[in-house]
Write a protein that holds these residues in place. Structure first.
Motif, short mmCIF file in Angstrom:
data_model
loop_
_atom_site.label_atom_id
_atom_site.label_comp_id
_atom_site.label_asym_id
_atom_site.label_seq_id
_atom_site.Cartn_x
_atom_site.Cartn_y
_atom_site.Cartn_z
N SER A 83 0.83 -1.20 0.00
CA SER A 83 0.00 0.00 0.00
C SER A 83 0.87 1.26 0.00
CB SER A 83 -0.91 -0.01 1.22
OG SER A 83 -1.65 1.17 1.29
N LYS A 86 2.43 1.76 -3.44
CA LYS A 86 1.45 2.26 -4.40
C LYS A 86 1.23 3.76 -4.20
CE LYS A 86 -1.13 -1.96 -5.36
NZ LYS A 86 -2.42 -2.64 -5.23
N ASP A 87 1.13 4.19 -2.93
CA ASP A 87 0.95 5.61 -2.64
C ASP A 87 2.16 6.42 -3.10
OD1 ASP A 87 -1.54 5.20 -1.58
OD2 ASP A 87 -0.89 5.27 0.52
N GLN A 89 4.19 5.63 -5.52
CA GLN A 89 4.19 5.61 -6.98
C GLN A 89 3.23 6.66 -7.54
OE1 GLN A 89 2.81 1.94 -8.70
NE2 GLN A 89 4.07 2.19 -10.53
N LYS A 90 2.09 6.84 -6.85
CA LYS A 90 1.11 7.82 -7.30
C LYS A 90 1.52 9.24 -6.91
CE LYS A 90 -2.85 4.72 -6.75
NZ LYS A 90 -4.05 4.45 -5.97
N GLY A 91 2.47 9.37 -6.00
CA GLY A 91 2.89 10.67 -5.53
C GLY A 91 2.01 11.21 -4.41
N ASN A 92 1.33 10.34 -3.69
CA ASN A 92 0.44 10.74 -2.61
C ASN A 92 1.14 10.68 -1.26
OD1 ASN A 92 -1.56 10.95 -4.47
ND2 ASN A 92 -2.48 8.97 -4.03
N TRP A 93 2.27 11.28 -1.17
CA TRP A 93 2.97 11.26 0.12
C TRP A 93 3.20 12.63 0.53
CZ3 TRP A 93 7.97 13.18 -0.40
CH2 TRP A 93 8.48 13.21 -1.71
#
Length: 93
Positions: A83, A86-87, A89-93
């Motif tokens: 998880s 994946k976050d 990779q999406k740039g949701n950090w």
């Protein structure tokens, strides 16, 4: 309320065998649980879980339960890692 006692699987199986002997001698369940120093609820729970086991089988059951818990922790950690990746990779950090 008294502190809860923890018994090993082997001790539980031994107490259940003692209970069987006492019942064969004519003791009632209330007399048996008083002699074993456990509640009726505990006795019935133990009997349903460990009643048909021998001491070596009970030890094996305990080992398998510990291994199962360890494997579940590993799977949960891996799911968390996936998880997080994946976050990231999406740039949701």
């Amino acid at each position: 309320m008294a502190a809860a006692k923890r018994f090993t699987t082997e001790q539980i199986v031994a107490k259940l065998r003692e209970a069987e002997k006492l019942q064969a001698q004519g003791s009632t369940i209330p007399q048996v649980v008083k002699r074993l120093q456990v509640s009726e609820q505990t006795f019935y729970r133990w009997r349903s879980k460990y009643g048909a086991l021998k001491e070596d089988e009970a030890h094996r059951l305990k080992a398998l339960e510990a291994e199962n818990a360890r494997l579940k922790r590993i799977v949960a950690e891996q799911a968390l890692d996936i998880s997080m990746l994946k976050d990231l990779q999406k740039g949701n950090w």
